[in-house]
Design an enzyme around this catalytic site. Sequence first.
Site, PDB file in Angstrom:
ATOM      1  CG  HIS A 157      18.202  27.409  53.593  1.00 23.95           C
ATOM      2  ND1 HIS A 157      18.971  27.201  54.887  1.00 23.95           N
ATOM      3  CD2 HIS A 157      17.566  26.329  52.960  1.00 23.95           C
ATOM      4  CE1 HIS A 157      18.798  25.873  54.865  1.00 23.95           C
ATOM      5  NE2 HIS A 157      18.044  25.070  54.178  1.00 23.95           N
ATOM      6  CD  GLU A 203      14.730  28.185  59.309  1.00 25.13           C
ATOM      7  OE1 GLU A 203      14.751  27.132  60.188  1.00 25.13           O
ATOM      8  OE2 GLU A 203      15.534  28.770  58.809  1.00 25.13           O
TER       9      GLU A 203
END
Lengths: 601, 975
Positions: A157, A203
């Site tokens: 990320h 997520e």
Amino acid sequence: MPEIKVTPLGAGQDVGRSCILVSIGGKNIMLDCGMHMGYNDDRRFPDFSYITQNGRLTDFLDCVIISHFHLDHCGALPYMSEMVGYDGPIYMTHPTKAICPILLEDFRKITVDKKGETNFFTSQMIKDCMKKVVPLNLHQTVQVDDELELKAYYAGHVLGAAMVLIKVGSESVVYTGDYNMTPDRHLGAAWIDKCRPDILISESTYATTIRDSKRCRERDFLKKVHESIERGGKVLIPVFALGRAQELCILLETFWERMNLKAPIYFSTGLTEKANHYYKLFITWTNQKIRKTFVQRNMFEFKHIKAFDRSYADNPGPMVVFATPGMLHAGQSLQIFKKWAGNEKNMVIMPGYCVQGTIGHKILNGQRKLEMEGRSTLDVKLQVEYMSFSAHADAKGIMQLIRMAEPRNMLLVHGEALKMEFLKGKIEQEFNIDCYMPANGETITVSTNPSVPVDISLNLLKREMALGGPLPDPKKPRTMHGTLIMKENVSLVSSEQALKELGLNEHQLRFTCRVQLQDPHSDLDTLHRIYTHLKSLLKGYTIQHVPDGTVMVESIVIKVSSSAEDPNNKVLLLSWSYQVEYSIITTIIPAMLNYLMSSPT
Amino acid sequence: MAAHLKKRVYEEFSKVVQIPHEEAPSKKLRLSKPSKSAALHVDLCKASNSTDALQYLLQFARKPVEVESVEGVVRILLEHYYKETDNSVRLKIASLLGLLSKTQGFTPDCIVDDAINTLSNEKSHQVLAQLLDTLLVIGSQLPDTPTIRLRLIHVACKHLSDTYFGVRNKCLQLLGCLGTLETVVNRDGPAPGPSQGGARDVQSIISDYFGDQDPRVRTAALKAMLQLHERGMKIHQVIYEQACRLLSDDYEQVRSAAVQMVWVLSLLYPESIVPIPSSNEEIRLVDDAFGKISHMVSDGSWMVRVQAAKTLGSMLQVSPHFLVQTLDKKLMSDLRRKRTAHERAKELFTSGEFSSGRKWADDAPKEKLDRNTVNLIASGACGAFVHGLEDEMFEVRIAAVEALCQLARSSPSFAEKCLDFLVDMFNDEIEEVRLQSIHVLREISTHITLREDQLDTVLAVLEDSSRDIREALHELLCYTNVSTKECIQLALLELLKNLNKYPTDRNSVWKCLKFLGSRHPTLVLPLVPELLSTHPYFDTPEPDMDDPAYIAVLVLVFNAAKSCPTMPALFSDHTFRHYAYLRDSLSHLVPPLRLPGRKQVFGLDSVDSGSGSASVESAQLFLQQSLHRVSTIQNLEAPEARELLNFTIRDLQRLGELQTELAGAADFCATFLRCQLLLMKALQEKLWNVAVPLCLKQNVTATAAAQQILEETYKLEFLYSGLESRQVATIHHVRLQAKALQLILYARSRQGLDPLISCCEKFLQDVESFQRLFLSELPHLQDSFMDRVCELLPRLTSCKPVEMVKILQSTLRQSGLLQLSLPEQIHRATATIIEPTGESDNPLRFTSGLVVALDIDATLEHVNDPQNTVKVQVLYPDGQSHVIHPKPGDFRKPGPHRHRLITQVYLSHTAWTEPSQVEVRLLLAYSSSSSSSSSRLGWSDGADGVIPPSEATVEGTIPFSKPVKVYIMPKPARR
């Protein structure tokens, strides 16, 4: 049954303002403490009054964990710790700790200095807040207190993004934060071991998307930029200062070098330089290529990318500008966008996700007329491109992570409700586990079945081993006799030892049974006959004829006595302890009786 | 070192008693046997505590033990073993037993019983494991004794239930290395020993431990099974299911071994049918295994991923639709189906509007997907390569690229499909991966035709700054098929750009265009006017003939014109002139053309261009005839014979120049014949009948001839590849003749008898070793010098040197010419230094005493093992010469039999006053003992085990490239 409770204060069926409360094994943990990009009012921060109406949060929270430095994951941190009041530990990784205050300061500047808001946290508050931070290393197990432990995993990320395993006893929860399962130009892929948590909180930004290979995306992006530059257009790439920006910089930098392009690339100044500095430092957190080559040349030392000055936006000729923030909702990127929007030669490339309500979201949905502040409208003539560069796991990636971690339950946050619905169905179908998607403020309770460790006394274990059987097979349960003592800790000891420890006498429980029958023989004879008969009947049991007038079958005692009046009227007395298997008794008695009844008198 | 020696000396002093034993110059080895073991015994007895004993043992282990004394030593060790209480000492003894039984020439069957006995009383698990290891060594030393094997297997089975993982590991290893087919175990039935395994086969015993609680044991079990397979046992299919289950093990090494296991089974039973769980369907085992291994490409551990990706490449029997699945990835965006970039590109291309600007939002998601049909968990092989090629670790990516290559080579349709992915890999961030994928694309390029957009991506890589990448890409373009003339134009444009940017690529770019032209004549044809910038009405200025870009264009056009007779009509006048020039100067790049009206000029060319194969055949025939003619020479004395030889040599040399295919063979023959001629000349001199002092001069020429023959024979042996043992024997034979000649000359010139004796002995040794080496070839050497020498050998060995010389002299003179038979292919090793070119007039200046790096770029052909044999020699004007060994990494292998040496040599010298030239050349190093390379003694470090060379090794170097002169100028350092 112990339970784990999860309550999202933000990011429940929503993107932005990540803040999730977890209570596990009597500990309360806050995961992330972010702000919402789409709002400028109170809704921007999580509702901490859910935890306590008045008073400090310190009494209710054991620790706060920040997964990475994006503002929707850490934006509310100074507000919570300094304004609401929290003095406990805040955990984050080293890069996050380094970069987070820069972003918070930037955020503060925009809100306070530009928009003129009051009642907002100050620079000093950010500093104070950062003093409470305890840094985490990858794969390092950190004890928050005696029972609660944390372990961070690499999440891709952005630089320093981590997934966190939270463990109390044998109960555990994994919070992924934002993660990426495909490596990119500057970061590696998320990885977790088979930790089999009770809940995996993941997520789900791209719950309904499966992305093309990154190489195609990169090529597309470069082609679009290249074409626009060759036409003499200007390219605006709104980015968040950190994360995608660095990846795209590396991408463009190498491309520029390879193609020998001359058009300038600019990057909005200030915070970027500081941030790039940190990227140069935290080489260990980047991908294989950068880690291998940084000795020759640190990839973050850009040759073609220069700092941006506001006046450059009006310069003639082609250029590429990276500007913050990423969703075109404020700041420099918005200013440049306004300047360039009128020319169809220009191009804006949105490299990531845009929250509803931002201009980025609007133009991506094809809106060509925008209402600006002060009732003016803006015609959007420039080309709008969308490149999915934001480094979230796509549906396949999420599934891959589930396969890696093998959780018992799944919980989806940080995504849109409709999309989550789809993924939830898929997860339940493919993995056959429960999947939850709570809304903000909704509490999910998962009951766990924790295994309780018990100390077994060595003697008991050895005795058990001696009883035979092959190696102890951990996969097969095995029954044994023992006494469970629960004092400070639970231990399993032999009954004798337990009695000794408790200072009690041993009591024996015996069952007896009397059978009356007619038998002409003498007592001893009868007993002997019973003995020989049983001996022939019960092979494989130890049968003894004890001289004191009893027969022992294992631990069953058989006695014969005759009443004084009628010597033929015999009484058979059987006595056995409670441990004896019932089946032996049921075999012995009928057999014996049958024999005695049928035998010739 | 000195300290070490000193220590040694003291050590020996302390053991006064043993010195006479140890240092006795033991001609008879028997003497040393008691001493060895006795010394050890004394040492061990002396040891007061376990640490001392351990020290003695460690010291003992450093020295090798003679074969004869091994058994004695083993006995001593065992004796001590039983007495010893300390685990570590017992462990060391156990390991020593293993080492000892490895001693070459020792058969450990006599110590099997003792070794097994030690097991029964051992309590320590570690020692037990070590003992089993020793048994494993013993067992593998005795491959042909089934009874011992069986015993060992039973021992292993017995200890399988040990609680220590190491013991179980070793047992499994033992079973894997020694276990035989179940039939053997079964036939022997109730074997001695209480093992329950006697009744069962080894394989099922091993497979029981697939479920062991310790991952190390599970791994060992899988490895043992693989070992069984490697030893040729047929593994049952039953194991397949268990192995598949282990693919999802928690531990990476288990998964890795399981991948191998599944792969092995898929090779053994590709066609058997296995059911798909949770459905009624059944599929082939190889497909199932392929699916499962594909799944492992997205494993959590990169070691497993590499293993899986590698393995996939060798599963060629998999069904095509499974194969295609590996590249499949359904995209969606917000639950709507989306096409991949590859699909879009293809569609654009087929719809014919590729270059007409972009369409708005062409990647917009299309149809809505049904929720239930989206499959998120890749079932089976789905997208395995898509994942593998995007992996984080470049090791995985390389493995995936290699696997793609292997699969694509066997399946053209798959090659077509994987093209897009390979082309994508050209943009990988790691150079190795890019390079590998370029190589792979070259290898499968016979199957494919590149589309324009793909070519575009490929060509973009030409700007890469890495030379390897660019050259690999040129190589690729040589083999590529393209579809349209635009592609050709694009390729030419990019190549010229490349040439402009990197002038050093000149040769490579020209070569690339040569192939591009000859592959696509029809596509080049419409481009010709534009390429040569001719105009229908106007004369265009004549281009500069020295411009590399213009030469590049001409190379493309001329090669296309070769198979396109209409093309020359489009040429303008200067083009023809330039053709003639290029045909001469760059004949390897410009083919012979039939040009209208120019036949008379190119008459010669058109003859040998007639048809390549026919001319090769005729040349071959000529070669054979020449050789045959030579072989008819009987009388070597006749001057005609000499003449004939001279002519033949000349013919052959010319032939080699004309026919490059036969250059190796022709050169070889010529050199050989020259040797014969020299020999003949030397022998023919009148000197043989004249008294020695009178013919000193002739003597000198003869000696020189002998020396030259020797050198030539080394060239013959080591410079040519493709020689069979017949030719090698012939070469050695000539060498022997030369040596005999030398001996004779020596005998004539010197008076001393002693040196002569040793020379004679040496010669006899040479003869013996020749006999030994070429025993099988001797019958073919009938009537030769050797044949006669062999006949006379008993006499030679017994007679006096003077007499021997006389015999040799007569035999040498009587022996006839040796027939030379040619093998199929002989290639001469050649080297060309491309860089430095030696044309520069600017001297390379550097400060004397410091070094200057000189880039060397050379191509080597037909050199075996260049890493070890090729050296660079630098010759300074003052006669100094340096030989430099290039690093192994400096050699690349661009094609079969071809190597490329790109290296830097460092020059240095003291100051000169004038710039001067140094010579750089390549040498081929040889060593005559390289074939019988010495095998070091078993387990010693070889500290004091110096092996006497079996025969005198001759080492030397042959220069095999033209020297290149480099102008350098070392300047005095300024203070």
